[in-house]
Design a protein around this motif. Sequence first.
Motif, PDB file in Angstrom:
ATOM      1  N   GLN A 153     -44.064  33.296  25.094  1.00 22.32           N
ATOM      2  CA  GLN A 153     -44.091  32.885  24.051  1.00 22.32           C
ATOM      3  C   GLN A 153     -45.204  31.967  24.374  1.00 22.32           C
ATOM      4  OE1 GLN A 153     -42.170  34.026  21.284  1.00 22.32           O
ATOM      5  NE2 GLN A 153     -42.008  35.640  23.209  1.00 22.32           N
ATOM      6  N   PHE A 154     -46.330  31.825  22.818  1.00 16.67           N
ATOM      7  CA  PHE A 154     -46.966  30.717  23.130  1.00 16.67           C
ATOM      8  C   PHE A 154     -46.960  30.797  21.611  1.00 16.67           C
ATOM      9  CE2 PHE A 154     -49.027  33.194  26.953  1.00 16.67           C
ATOM     10  CZ  PHE A 154     -48.547  32.905  27.509  1.00 16.67           C
ATOM     11  N   LEU A 181     -44.536  22.043  31.395  1.00 17.08           N
ATOM     12  CA  LEU A 181     -45.685  22.264  31.351  1.00 17.08           C
ATOM     13  C   LEU A 181     -46.134  22.803  29.935  1.00 17.08           C
ATOM     14  CD1 LEU A 181     -48.538  24.260  31.338  1.00 17.08           C
ATOM     15  CD2 LEU A 181     -47.096  25.879  31.832  1.00 17.08           C
ATOM     16  N   PHE A 182     -45.731  23.578  29.907  1.00 19.71           N
ATOM     17  CA  PHE A 182     -45.870  23.574  28.543  1.00 19.71           C
ATOM     18  C   PHE A 182     -44.807  23.502  27.677  1.00 19.71           C
ATOM     19  CE2 PHE A 182     -48.835  27.013  30.555  1.00 19.71           C
ATOM     20  CZ  PHE A 182     -49.594  26.032  30.906  1.00 19.71           C
ATOM     21  N   ALA A 183     -44.479  23.535  26.787  1.00 16.87           N
ATOM     22  CA  ALA A 183     -43.312  23.298  26.555  1.00 16.87           C
ATOM     23  C   ALA A 183     -42.889  24.016  26.340  1.00 16.87           C
ATOM     24  CB  ALA A 183     -43.394  22.449  24.964  1.00 16.87           C
ATOM     25  N   PRO A 184     -42.946  25.238  25.823  1.00 18.75           N
ATOM     26  CA  PRO A 184     -41.984  26.414  25.731  1.00 18.75           C
ATOM     27  C   PRO A 184     -42.388  27.223  27.486  1.00 18.75           C
ATOM     28  CG  PRO A 184     -44.157  26.609  24.239  1.00 18.75           C
ATOM     29  CD  PRO A 184     -43.974  25.867  25.208  1.00 18.75           C
ATOM     30  N   LEU A 185     -42.986  27.085  28.124  1.00 19.56           N
ATOM     31  CA  LEU A 185     -43.331  27.578  29.555  1.00 19.56           C
ATOM     32  C   LEU A 185     -42.158  26.702  30.838  1.00 19.56           C
ATOM     33  CD1 LEU A 185     -47.261  27.904  30.302  1.00 19.56           C
ATOM     34  CD2 LEU A 185     -46.068  28.953  29.258  1.00 19.56           C
ATOM     35  N   ALA A 186     -41.762  25.505  30.120  1.00 21.94           N
ATOM     36  CA  ALA A 186     -40.360  25.225  30.762  1.00 21.94           C
ATOM     37  C   ALA A 186     -38.606  26.196  30.974  1.00 21.94           C
ATOM     38  CB  ALA A 186     -40.852  24.011  30.728  1.00 21.94           C
ATOM     39  N   ALA A 187     -39.227  25.935  29.145  1.00 20.57           N
ATOM     40  CA  ALA A 187     -38.016  26.524  28.474  1.00 20.57           C
ATOM     41  C   ALA A 187     -37.543  28.164  29.557  1.00 20.57           C
ATOM     42  CB  ALA A 187     -38.031  26.724  27.066  1.00 20.57           C
ATOM     43  N   GLY A 211     -48.998  25.251  40.843  1.00 17.59           N
ATOM     44  CA  GLY A 211     -49.007  26.239  39.570  1.00 17.59           C
ATOM     45  C   GLY A 211     -47.977  26.357  38.744  1.00 17.59           C
ATOM     46  N   ILE A 212     -47.636  26.767  37.241  1.00 14.62           N
ATOM     47  CA  ILE A 212     -46.832  26.849  37.171  1.00 14.62           C
ATOM     48  C   ILE A 212     -47.129  28.222  36.135  1.00 14.62           C
ATOM     49  CG2 ILE A 212     -48.165  25.899  35.035  1.00 14.62           C
ATOM     50  CD1 ILE A 212     -45.351  24.821  34.413  1.00 14.62           C
ATOM     51  N   SER A 213     -45.342  28.753  36.114  1.00 14.95           N
ATOM     52  CA  SER A 213     -45.561  30.363  35.583  1.00 14.95           C
ATOM     53  C   SER A 213     -45.170  30.176  33.653  1.00 14.95           C
ATOM     54  CB  SER A 213     -43.698  31.022  36.707  1.00 14.95           C
ATOM     55  OG  SER A 213     -43.434  32.151  35.757  1.00 14.95           O
ATOM     56  N   PHE A 214     -46.136  31.561  33.272  1.00 12.02           N
ATOM     57  CA  PHE A 214     -45.334  31.470  31.928  1.00 12.02           C
ATOM     58  C   PHE A 214     -43.595  31.721  31.623  1.00 12.02           C
ATOM     59  CE2 PHE A 214     -49.668  33.480  31.567  1.00 12.02           C
ATOM     60  CZ  PHE A 214     -50.202  32.212  31.551  1.00 12.02           C
ATOM     61  N   GLY A 215     -43.619  31.915  32.094  1.00 11.94           N
ATOM     62  CA  GLY A 215     -42.129  32.168  32.743  1.00 11.94           C
ATOM     63  C   GLY A 215     -41.669  34.168  32.642  1.00 11.94           C
ATOM     64  N   ASP A 230     -54.486  28.460  19.695  1.00  9.15           N
ATOM     65  CA  ASP A 230     -53.576  28.218  20.083  1.00  9.15           C
ATOM     66  C   ASP A 230     -54.143  27.071  20.961  1.00  9.15           C
ATOM     67  OD1 ASP A 230     -51.895  29.651  19.145  1.00  9.15           O
ATOM     68  OD2 ASP A 230     -52.170  30.652  20.553  1.00  9.15           O
ATOM     69  N   VAL A 231     -55.452  26.983  21.905  1.00  9.42           N
ATOM     70  CA  VAL A 231     -55.666  26.284  22.808  1.00  9.42           C
ATOM     71  C   VAL A 231     -57.243  25.003  22.532  1.00  9.42           C
ATOM     72  CG1 VAL A 231     -54.826  28.324  24.121  1.00  9.42           C
ATOM     73  CG2 VAL A 231     -57.776  28.073  22.849  1.00  9.42           C
TER      74      VAL A 231
END
Length: 293
Positions: A23-24, A4-10, A85-89, A256-257
Motif C-alpha cells: 500500500q503506497f 519506514l514509510f509510515a505504511p511500510l512499518a505497519a 534495507g526495509i521491506s514493504f511488507g 507519490d514520491v
Amino acid sequence: MKNLFAPLAALAVVALASSAQAQFPATQTFSGFTIGDVAGQGSWTQSAAASPNAQVVAGDLNISGFTALSDDRALEIVGGGQDVGISFGSTVPATDGTALYASFLMSVSSPAAEADVPDTNPAASNTDDDYFFHFTEGTAAGGTNFRSRVFIDNNANGFYLGIRNSSGDPGTYFTTLQPLNTPTLVVVKLAFGASIDESSIFVNRVQATEPVTADAVATDALATAAIGRIGIRADSALETPRIKFDQIRVGTSWADVVPFVAPTAPEADVTFAAAPVVDGTATAVSLGTFTQG
C-alpha cells in the motif's frame, strides 16, 4: 517514511503475505528514531554485516519545494559499512505498463578515495564506482535480485549519479556534477515492460509532474519478479562516500514520491484613494499602498 514509510512499518508488523500488494505512498523521515544503529528501528533490518553500522544521525535534509522537516534525524552510511534495507511488507507486481517509484534526499559530505580522481568519464563504468540504493525482488532481507541500482562516482569537487537496471546491463550516468554537502533530490523509476524493463533517474527535478525526459536511463530484457524492498548499500571505502539520506518515499506515481509544494503567489498591491471635493471638483488623493494578506 515516518517509520519506514509510515505504511511500510505497519505492513511489516502485520506480516502480510508476499502475494498481497503493498500500500503506497509510503514515507520515511526517521522521525522518532534514536541516534545510533538504524537496524532494529522502524522495521529497518541488516542486509549484510560490516563495520561501521548504518547510523541514524542528527540533522535533517530539506530542499526548496518540499515541506520542511524539523525532526533532526537522518540515515548515514559510509564506505565499507553495513548494508540495510526495509521491506514493504508485501510486494508490487511487475505488471507490464506499470511503474514503481522511489525518491530520497541525499547529501555527500566525504568523497570516497577513488582511484580515478579526478574523474574524466563517469559513463565509463569505472571499477571504483558502485551502487548505493536499489529495489529488491521479494521482501526478504537476504534477497540478491536487485533492480534500479543507483550508482555514484565522485571526485574532490562533487559526484555523478548513474543508473543500472540489473547486474546484466551497463550503467548509464547523468553527467552533471552534483555539489558536496548539498541536499540533492533523486527520483528512481522502474518501468515494467512486456520484454524490456527500464530504470531511470531524475536529479533535482522538484516539480509537480513527471518530466518527459529522464537524466539517465538503463534497460535490460531480464524478467523482473515482484518488488518488495528497498536497500541502502555501502561498498568499500574506494567506492562509497559518506552519504546522508532523508525523506525516502516509495509509490506508484510521480506525485507519490515528489510532494511538490507550489510557492505561494504574492498578493497584489492595492492603492486606496479618497476623493475630497475642492471648489466643487472631486480630486483623487492617494492614501498609500498596502499589501493584502
